[in-house]
Scaffold this motif. Sequence first.
Motif, PDB file in Angstrom:
ATOM      1  N   HIS A   1      45.600  -5.499  32.138  1.00  0.00           N
ATOM      2  CA  HIS A   1      45.093  -4.157  31.838  1.00  0.00           C
ATOM      3  C   HIS A   1      45.654  -3.093  32.782  1.00  0.00           C
ATOM      4  O   HIS A   1      45.273  -1.930  32.713  1.00  0.00           O
ATOM      5  CB  HIS A   1      43.566  -4.144  31.908  1.00  0.00           C
ATOM      6  CG  HIS A   1      42.926  -4.987  30.843  1.00  0.00           C
ATOM      7  ND1 HIS A   1      42.501  -6.269  31.069  1.00  0.00           N
ATOM      8  CD2 HIS A   1      42.684  -4.732  29.544  1.00  0.00           C
ATOM      9  CE1 HIS A   1      41.994  -6.756  29.952  1.00  0.00           C
ATOM     10  NE2 HIS A   1      42.099  -5.848  29.008  1.00  0.00           N
ATOM     11  N   GLY A   2      46.513  -3.522  33.711  1.00  0.00           N
ATOM     12  CA  GLY A   2      47.146  -2.556  34.599  1.00  0.00           C
ATOM     13  C   GLY A   2      46.370  -2.273  35.874  1.00  0.00           C
ATOM     14  O   GLY A   2      46.682  -1.308  36.581  1.00  0.00           O
ATOM     15  N   LEU A   3      45.352  -3.090  36.196  1.00  0.00           N
ATOM     16  CA  LEU A   3      44.636  -2.902  37.461  1.00  0.00           C
ATOM     17  C   LEU A   3      45.274  -3.769  38.543  1.00  0.00           C
ATOM     18  O   LEU A   3      45.565  -4.947  38.331  1.00  0.00           O
ATOM     19  CB  LEU A   3      43.144  -3.247  37.308  1.00  0.00           C
ATOM     20  CG  LEU A   3      42.307  -2.227  36.524  1.00  0.00           C
ATOM     21  CD1 LEU A   3      40.874  -2.711  36.380  1.00  0.00           C
ATOM     22  CD2 LEU A   3      42.332  -0.857  37.177  1.00  0.00           C
TER      23      LEU A   3
ATOM     24  N   HIS B   1      33.372   4.009  51.612  1.00  0.00           N
ATOM     25  CA  HIS B   1      34.392   4.433  50.643  1.00  0.00           C
ATOM     26  C   HIS B   1      35.311   3.322  50.187  1.00  0.00           C
ATOM     27  O   HIS B   1      35.942   3.418  49.143  1.00  0.00           O
ATOM     28  CB  HIS B   1      35.230   5.579  51.220  1.00  0.00           C
ATOM     29  CG  HIS B   1      34.429   6.814  51.436  1.00  0.00           C
ATOM     30  ND1 HIS B   1      34.249   7.755  50.452  1.00  0.00           N
ATOM     31  CD2 HIS B   1      33.728   7.243  52.496  1.00  0.00           C
ATOM     32  CE1 HIS B   1      33.470   8.724  50.910  1.00  0.00           C
ATOM     33  NE2 HIS B   1      33.143   8.437  52.155  1.00  0.00           N
ATOM     34  N   ARG B   2      35.452   2.261  50.977  1.00  0.00           N
ATOM     35  CA  ARG B   2      36.391   1.203  50.603  1.00  0.00           C
ATOM     36  C   ARG B   2      36.141  -0.034  51.436  1.00  0.00           C
ATOM     37  O   ARG B   2      35.446   0.008  52.452  1.00  0.00           O
ATOM     38  CB  ARG B   2      37.830   1.683  50.830  1.00  0.00           C
ATOM     39  CG  ARG B   2      38.160   2.006  52.283  1.00  0.00           C
ATOM     40  CD  ARG B   2      39.552   2.580  52.428  1.00  0.00           C
ATOM     41  NE  ARG B   2      39.696   3.862  51.759  1.00  0.00           N
ATOM     42  CZ  ARG B   2      39.264   5.030  52.254  1.00  0.00           C
ATOM     43  NH1 ARG B   2      38.631   5.083  53.411  1.00  0.00           N
ATOM     44  NH2 ARG B   2      39.440   6.143  51.601  1.00  0.00           N
TER      45      ARG B   2
ATOM     46  N   VAL C   1      37.657  -2.413  33.827  1.00  0.00           N
ATOM     47  CA  VAL C   1      38.597  -1.643  33.002  1.00  0.00           C
ATOM     48  C   VAL C   1      37.873  -0.440  32.389  1.00  0.00           C
ATOM     49  O   VAL C   1      38.369   0.685  32.424  1.00  0.00           O
ATOM     50  CB  VAL C   1      39.247  -2.536  31.925  1.00  0.00           C
ATOM     51  CG1 VAL C   1      40.033  -1.692  30.929  1.00  0.00           C
ATOM     52  CG2 VAL C   1      40.153  -3.571  32.582  1.00  0.00           C
TER      53      VAL C   1
ATOM     54  N   ALA D   1      37.381   2.090  35.172  1.00  0.00           N
ATOM     55  CA  ALA D   1      38.616   2.791  35.550  1.00  0.00           C
ATOM     56  C   ALA D   1      38.965   3.851  34.508  1.00  0.00           C
ATOM     57  O   ALA D   1      39.469   4.922  34.839  1.00  0.00           O
ATOM     58  CB  ALA D   1      39.760   1.791  35.708  1.00  0.00           C
ATOM     59  N   ARG D   2      38.690   3.558  33.244  1.00  0.00           N
ATOM     60  CA  ARG D   2      38.997   4.534  32.181  1.00  0.00           C
ATOM     61  C   ARG D   2      38.055   5.731  32.221  1.00  0.00           C
ATOM     62  O   ARG D   2      38.330   6.764  31.608  1.00  0.00           O
ATOM     63  CB  ARG D   2      38.942   3.850  30.815  1.00  0.00           C
ATOM     64  CG  ARG D   2      40.150   2.948  30.616  1.00  0.00           C
ATOM     65  CD  ARG D   2      40.099   2.222  29.310  1.00  0.00           C
ATOM     66  NE  ARG D   2      41.207   1.262  29.240  1.00  0.00           N
ATOM     67  CZ  ARG D   2      41.245   0.224  28.437  1.00  0.00           C
ATOM     68  NH1 ARG D   2      40.242  -0.002  27.611  1.00  0.00           N
ATOM     69  NH2 ARG D   2      42.276  -0.587  28.447  1.00  0.00           N
ATOM     70  N   LEU D   3      36.923   5.592  32.920  1.00  0.00           N
ATOM     71  CA  LEU D   3      36.006   6.731  33.109  1.00  0.00           C
ATOM     72  C   LEU D   3      36.255   7.412  34.443  1.00  0.00           C
ATOM     73  O   LEU D   3      35.546   8.352  34.809  1.00  0.00           O
ATOM     74  CB  LEU D   3      34.549   6.258  33.019  1.00  0.00           C
ATOM     75  CG  LEU D   3      34.103   5.671  31.687  1.00  0.00           C
ATOM     76  CD1 LEU D   3      32.616   5.331  31.727  1.00  0.00           C
ATOM     77  CD2 LEU D   3      34.382   6.619  30.524  1.00  0.00           C
ATOM     78  N   GLY D   4      37.229   6.895  35.210  1.00  0.00           N
ATOM     79  CA  GLY D   4      37.522   7.502  36.498  1.00  0.00           C
ATOM     80  C   GLY D   4      36.524   7.130  37.587  1.00  0.00           C
ATOM     81  O   GLY D   4      36.500   7.749  38.647  1.00  0.00           O
ATOM     82  N   LEU D   5      35.686   6.123  37.329  1.00  0.00           N
ATOM     83  CA  LEU D   5      34.681   5.769  38.338  1.00  0.00           C
ATOM     84  C   LEU D   5      35.324   5.030  39.507  1.00  0.00           C
ATOM     85  O   LEU D   5      36.328   4.343  39.357  1.00  0.00           O
ATOM     86  CB  LEU D   5      33.585   4.896  37.709  1.00  0.00           C
ATOM     87  CG  LEU D   5      32.655   5.612  36.723  1.00  0.00           C
ATOM     88  CD1 LEU D   5      31.784   4.603  35.992  1.00  0.00           C
ATOM     89  CD2 LEU D   5      31.782   6.621  37.458  1.00  0.00           C
ATOM     90  N   ASP D   6      34.716   5.184  40.675  1.00  0.00           N
ATOM     91  CA  ASP D   6      35.027   4.371  41.841  1.00  0.00           C
ATOM     92  C   ASP D   6      34.743   2.917  41.429  1.00  0.00           C
ATOM     93  O   ASP D   6      33.646   2.612  40.962  1.00  0.00           O
ATOM     94  CB  ASP D   6      34.067   4.841  42.951  1.00  0.00           C
ATOM     95  CG  ASP D   6      34.156   4.018  44.227  1.00  0.00           C
ATOM     96  OD1 ASP D   6      34.693   2.902  44.199  1.00  0.00           O
ATOM     97  OD2 ASP D   6      33.657   4.516  45.256  1.00  0.00           O
TER      98      ASP D   6
ATOM     99  N   GLN E   1      26.850   1.606  39.881  1.00  0.00           N
ATOM    100  CA  GLN E   1      26.514   1.471  38.454  1.00  0.00           C
ATOM    101  C   GLN E   1      27.336   0.378  37.797  1.00  0.00           C
ATOM    102  O   GLN E   1      26.871  -0.324  36.896  1.00  0.00           O
ATOM    103  CB  GLN E   1      26.740   2.794  37.704  1.00  0.00           C
ATOM    104  CG  GLN E   1      26.061   4.008  38.299  1.00  0.00           C
ATOM    105  CD  GLN E   1      24.597   3.776  38.595  1.00  0.00           C
ATOM    106  OE1 GLN E   1      23.872   3.243  37.764  1.00  0.00           O
ATOM    107  NE2 GLN E   1      24.172   4.146  39.787  1.00  0.00           N
TER     108      GLN E   1
END
Lengths: 402, 243
Positions: free
Chosen positions: A25-27, A140-141, A314, A317-322, A327
């Motif tokens: 999926h490109g992640l 943050h990470r 996936v 990521a498509r919603l731009g979420l961290d 959630q």
Amino acid sequence: MDSHDIIILGGGLIGQTMALALDVHGLKSVVIDPVDPAGTLTTEFDGRVTAISSSSWKMFDAIGIGPRMREEACPIRRIEVRDGADGRPLDFETDDMADPLGLMLENRVLRRELWAMIQKAPHVTRKFGVTAETLDRGDHRVTACLSDGTTVTAPLLLVCEGRYSSTRDAVGINVAAWDYASMSIVTALDHAIPHQNIAHQIFYPGGPVALLPMNPGTRSALVWSLPDDHAKAAMKLGDRAFLAEVSRVTADILGDLSFAAPRALYPLHFRHTAKMTEKRLALVGDAGHGIHPIAGQGFNLGLRDVAVMAEVLVDGARLGLDLGDAQLLARYQRWRAGDVMAVTFACDSLVRLFGLPGKAARAVRRFGLDAVQRAKPVKDLFMSEARGESGNLPMMLQGLRV
Amino acid sequence: MSKASTTTTIDAAEAAHFGKLAADWWNPKGSSAMLHKLNPVRLEFIRDAIDGHWSADGSSFRPLTGKTALDVGCGAGLLCEPLARLGAQMTGVDAAPESIAIAATHAAEGGLAIDYRCADVAGMAEQFDLVTSMEVIEHVTDPADFLAALRDRLADGGLMVLSTPNRTPKSRLAMITLGEGLGAIPKGTHDWDKFLTPDEMQDLLRDAGLVAGEMRGIAFSATAGLHLSDDLSLNYIFTATRA
């Protein structure tokens, strides 16, 4: 400092499948494992074999390795369940045209194909033979300092270290564990009578005996669960005496037997974590649950974790979420918890039901098996559970990309 | 009363209320927990709107690459950050300086380049491809002025996405009596009398020279949680473009 979408700790079968499910999926992921499997890939059959449910197989298709393994896998077309060697079978038959109930696959074939795919996966960074020396899960990470002197970061850490996961223990996720005081003897047998793609599961008070069809048609895997002392004694038997015992407990279903692999002994545990997530961390596979291999569900349960996690990430990521967003972790936890509980306790209940000695218990079991045999909806449910199809099925278990 | 383009639409008391909440805004278990739960639902609608409006590939991770975006009433940046990850060159404005300070720090620590300003949208000059404003119009002094200001920020061919609570007995019960009463939503967040119904919103949009796209409800159920729905009675989200 190298940044990725996901850090995967543990590069075994589940960790590698997780990385590939994200890769298609490109992640971007980095897989860290202290062991370099390149040295342990065996070309000879080592006796280890896994029943892959049809839905799990569809995920292998979706990541591209399914078709490469299909010829080497042996489909299970029917499962015959008996109470004791003389009991009447409760068979879950399946139509030849439908998906098989599962496919028996040698672990070395799966290891070989996953490893080949991992080598050429464009979004997977391989850190095999490398240890994570420090792990910091910040606001943050996640930052990991590795034994090769590099540092990697990602918004989320996936722990695929297996049932003895030290990272899980270090972050304080509690594991409910008990020992069945049982062990499984696992081996492969060549036999005179073809198995006709039938799997046999025969229940005794001391534990179940399973025969699982393999290629060619006159080879089956044996998984024989026994109380600790019985199992250790059986391991000490000479080849001829051991095979005679197997013939006895399987009522000679498969005729004359000989070994196709050495005997191996595995202890049986029950492990369950109520929680599969923590801040910027999730457990995937046996790190989050370890179950009695009575129905071959442990690895498949782990593959379902992989499929659900891939879909959650996936979508996120498509919603731009961290990707470490609380959630998203909550969605994974909600989606998996019910399924893991249901399969874990169903397997545990079977062990207990069939583990009770005595005539009365035997009558109850026989009545139970007959009742299931007659009640079609219940049987269908059992069959779809064996295929891994019940519950809210993630895309990849339908053979689709997210 | 004159309606110059610099008319402020910000209600000072409202801005102060949200400023006080700013410190806890990024805590998913804190006083803004409901917003964190709402965020994926809003984003699902916004993503579909983006894909539809610009014919973007639904499976891409950066559909807003090359686009500019403005979030009005951005708070601590709960929506700005996802839109920036989706590729937008992002600007966020808010009336509360405390919120802007928290937002700027959070984005910097997360490695996201977002232009945060403590500003009134009515005083801005630039235009943006995407203009969003979530749960803001019910807090401003004059919704008509506010919509006009948003319209002026919209570039040619641009897309606007707004959400707001409906004014129904159900929304009063859910958001004020239960939500604020039980502490799921901070007390004093909403003034039910200022909520707009979808019909009133359509009229306001038309008067502002905007056309509304499809309106979806954001509903709640015990089994599905917050989700997009055809039921607009609690809260609704919609797109708008220049007429």
